[in-house]
Motif scaffolding. Structure first.
Motif, short mmCIF file in Angstrom:
data_model
loop_
_atom_site.label_atom_id
_atom_site.label_comp_id
_atom_site.label_asym_id
_atom_site.label_seq_id
_atom_site.Cartn_x
_atom_site.Cartn_y
_atom_site.Cartn_z
N MET A 39 -12.54 -4.65 -1.99
CA MET A 39 -11.08 -4.63 -1.81
C MET A 39 -10.50 -3.71 -2.88
SD MET A 39 -10.11 -8.64 -1.09
CE MET A 39 -11.15 -9.24 -2.42
N CYS A 40 -9.63 -2.80 -2.48
CA CYS A 40 -9.04 -1.85 -3.42
C CYS A 40 -7.52 -1.94 -3.36
CB CYS A 40 -9.49 -0.42 -3.10
SG CYS A 40 -11.26 -0.15 -3.32
N ASP A 41 -6.90 -2.18 -4.49
CA ASP A 41 -5.44 -2.30 -4.55
C ASP A 41 -4.76 -1.01 -4.10
OD1 ASP A 41 -5.60 -4.87 -5.53
OD2 ASP A 41 -5.51 -4.25 -7.64
N GLY A 42 -3.68 -1.17 -3.37
CA GLY A 42 -2.86 -0.02 -2.99
C GLY A 42 -3.29 0.69 -1.72
N VAL A 43 -4.43 0.29 -1.16
CA VAL A 43 -4.91 0.89 0.09
C VAL A 43 -5.40 -0.22 1.01
CG1 VAL A 43 -5.56 3.08 -0.97
CG2 VAL A 43 -7.26 1.26 -0.79
N THR B 127 0.85 -1.19 0.00
CA THR B 127 0.00 0.00 0.00
C THR B 127 0.89 1.24 0.00
OG1 THR B 127 -0.11 0.38 2.41
CG2 THR B 127 -1.61 -1.29 1.47
N PHE B 128 0.27 2.39 -0.12
CA PHE B 128 1.04 3.64 -0.13
C PHE B 128 1.79 3.85 1.18
CE2 PHE B 128 -3.06 4.78 1.66
CZ PHE B 128 -2.75 5.69 2.67
N ARG B 129 1.31 3.25 2.27
CA ARG B 129 2.01 3.40 3.56
C ARG B 129 3.40 2.76 3.52
NH1 ARG B 129 -3.27 2.96 4.76
NH2 ARG B 129 -4.17 4.44 6.25
N ASP B 130 3.51 1.65 2.80
CA ASP B 130 4.81 0.98 2.69
C ASP B 130 5.81 1.87 1.95
OD1 ASP B 130 4.08 -1.67 3.82
OD2 ASP B 130 2.70 -1.68 2.13
N ASP B 131 5.32 2.67 1.01
CA ASP B 131 6.20 3.60 0.29
C ASP B 131 6.58 4.78 1.17
OD1 ASP B 131 6.06 2.01 -2.03
OD2 ASP B 131 4.20 3.00 -2.66
N TRP B 132 5.62 5.25 1.97
CA TRP B 132 5.89 6.37 2.87
C TRP B 132 6.86 5.99 3.98
CZ3 TRP B 132 0.44 8.86 4.20
CH2 TRP B 132 -0.03 9.55 3.08
N TYR B 133 6.64 4.79 4.53
CA TYR B 133 7.39 4.38 5.73
C TYR B 133 7.70 2.89 5.63
CZ TYR B 133 8.39 3.68 10.73
OH TYR B 133 9.00 3.36 11.93
N PRO B 134 8.87 2.53 5.11
CA PRO B 134 9.20 1.12 4.86
C PRO B 134 9.12 0.22 6.09
CG PRO B 134 10.75 2.56 3.74
CD PRO B 134 9.92 3.45 4.62
N GLN B 135 9.21 0.79 7.30
CA GLN B 135 9.13 -0.02 8.52
C GLN B 135 7.70 -0.28 8.98
OE1 GLN B 135 11.87 -1.50 9.87
NE2 GLN B 135 12.73 -0.67 7.98
N TYR B 136 6.73 0.22 8.21
CA TYR B 136 5.32 0.04 8.59
C TYR B 136 4.99 -1.45 8.69
CZ TYR B 136 0.21 0.42 8.23
OH TYR B 136 -1.15 0.32 8.44
N LYS B 137 4.51 -1.86 9.87
CA LYS B 137 4.13 -3.25 10.16
C LYS B 137 5.26 -4.25 9.95
CE LYS B 137 -0.85 -2.69 9.37
NZ LYS B 137 -2.06 -3.17 8.66
N ALA B 138 6.51 -3.75 9.91
CA ALA B 138 7.65 -4.65 9.68
C ALA B 138 7.88 -5.60 10.85
CB ALA B 138 8.91 -3.83 9.42
N ASN B 139 7.29 -5.28 12.01
CA ASN B 139 7.45 -6.12 13.19
C ASN B 139 6.50 -7.31 13.19
OD1 ASN B 139 5.28 -4.26 13.41
ND2 ASN B 139 5.24 -4.43 15.63
N VAL C 221 -10.66 2.44 2.65
CA VAL C 221 -11.94 2.30 1.94
C VAL C 221 -13.09 2.67 2.87
CG1 VAL C 221 -13.45 0.72 0.69
CG2 VAL C 221 -10.96 0.51 0.46
N ILE C 222 -13.04 2.15 4.09
CA ILE C 222 -14.09 2.44 5.07
C ILE C 222 -14.13 3.94 5.38
CG2 ILE C 222 -14.75 2.14 7.49
CD1 ILE C 222 -13.74 -0.78 7.23
N GLY C 223 -12.96 4.53 5.55
CA GLY C 223 -12.90 5.97 5.85
C GLY C 223 -13.49 6.81 4.73
N THR C 224 -13.18 6.45 3.50
CA THR C 224 -13.69 7.19 2.34
C THR C 224 -15.21 7.06 2.23
OG1 THR C 224 -11.62 6.85 1.13
CG2 THR C 224 -13.57 7.41 -0.18
N LEU C 225 -15.72 5.83 2.30
CA LEU C 225 -17.16 5.62 2.18
C LEU C 225 -17.92 6.27 3.34
CD1 LEU C 225 -17.24 1.87 1.05
CD2 LEU C 225 -17.66 3.89 -0.36
#
Length: 214
Positions: A106-110, A66-78, A115-119
């Motif tokens: 299900m939406c790719d990249g997010v 997702t875009f979070r992995d691009d922003w912060y490579p350590q996201y959920k790395a644990n 999705v829930i927040g947008t809707l």
């Protein structure tokens, strides 16, 4: 007022997998998480049948980055890899949810959260009452006059007063609160030596994260 019921399927998949016993078919296929999530969906529909559900959807994380992995490579790395017995239940669970008449999203990249927040934001702006079924604290930021959260595994319902009572800050300050304390579950650091009590104190004193920084 029409009602939209949104289910955080990914949140409940994880929680059901760890909460349910190791149920299996005669072919030794795991079914515990499937059983738990489907029971939750049936219970939700039953609870809201009297008041009426005009729209509904069950949302899952899509495969891949997702875009979070691009922003912060350590996201959920644990986090360890998803257990194989959980992976094996995803496709049959999706098929069962669709068979029950739920739209599956299900939406790719997010993530499902996005999705829930947008809707939720779009629906509330149109005067739709939104009920989000989740166990994810991050979604408390969505709560407002037209939005509430329900956790069917703990029977907890969070409206605006509930969010304030649970976290000590109003829903519109949840993002600021989480930025200060961080989130160990997602491997996101907060401000050094700032815990929940300090974050609540600072936000009460200075109004917002921008106020704290200033």
């Amino acid at each position: 007022m029409p009602t939209l019921l949104l289910v955080d399927g990914s949140s409940y998949l994880y929680r059901a997998f760890h909460a349910m016993p190791d149920l299996r078919t005669s072919q030794n296929e795991p079914t515990g998480a499937i059983h738990g999530v489907l029971n939750m969906l049936r219970r939700l529909e039953s609870d809201y049948q009297a008041s009426g559900i005009d729209y509904k959807g069950c949302v899952f994380d899509a495969k891949g980055r997702t875009f979070r992995d691009d922003w912060y490579p350590q996201y959920k790395a644990n986090r360890p890899p998803m257990p194989e017995d959980m992976v094996r239940q995803i496709e049959p669970l999706h098929a069962a949810i669709v068979a029950l008449g739920w739209p599956l999203l299900m939406c790719d990249g997010v993530e499902a959260d996005d999705v829930i927040g947008t809707l939720t934001t779009q629906a509330a702006a149109q005067g739709v009452q939104v009920v989000v079924s989740t166990g994810d604290k991050d979604l408390a930021q969505l709560v407002g006059p037209h939005v509430s959260l329900i956790n069917t595994m703990s029977n907890e319902v969070l409206d605006e007063a509930g969010v304030l009572g649970k976290f000590g800050v109003p829903a519109e300050r949840i993002v600021d609160y989480l930025a200060l304390i961080g989130d160990a579950v997602d491997n996101v650091p907060g401000v050094d030596k700032v815990g929940a009590k300090t974050a609540v104190k600072w936000l009460a004193q200075y109004g917002s994260l921008d106020g704290v920084i200033a």
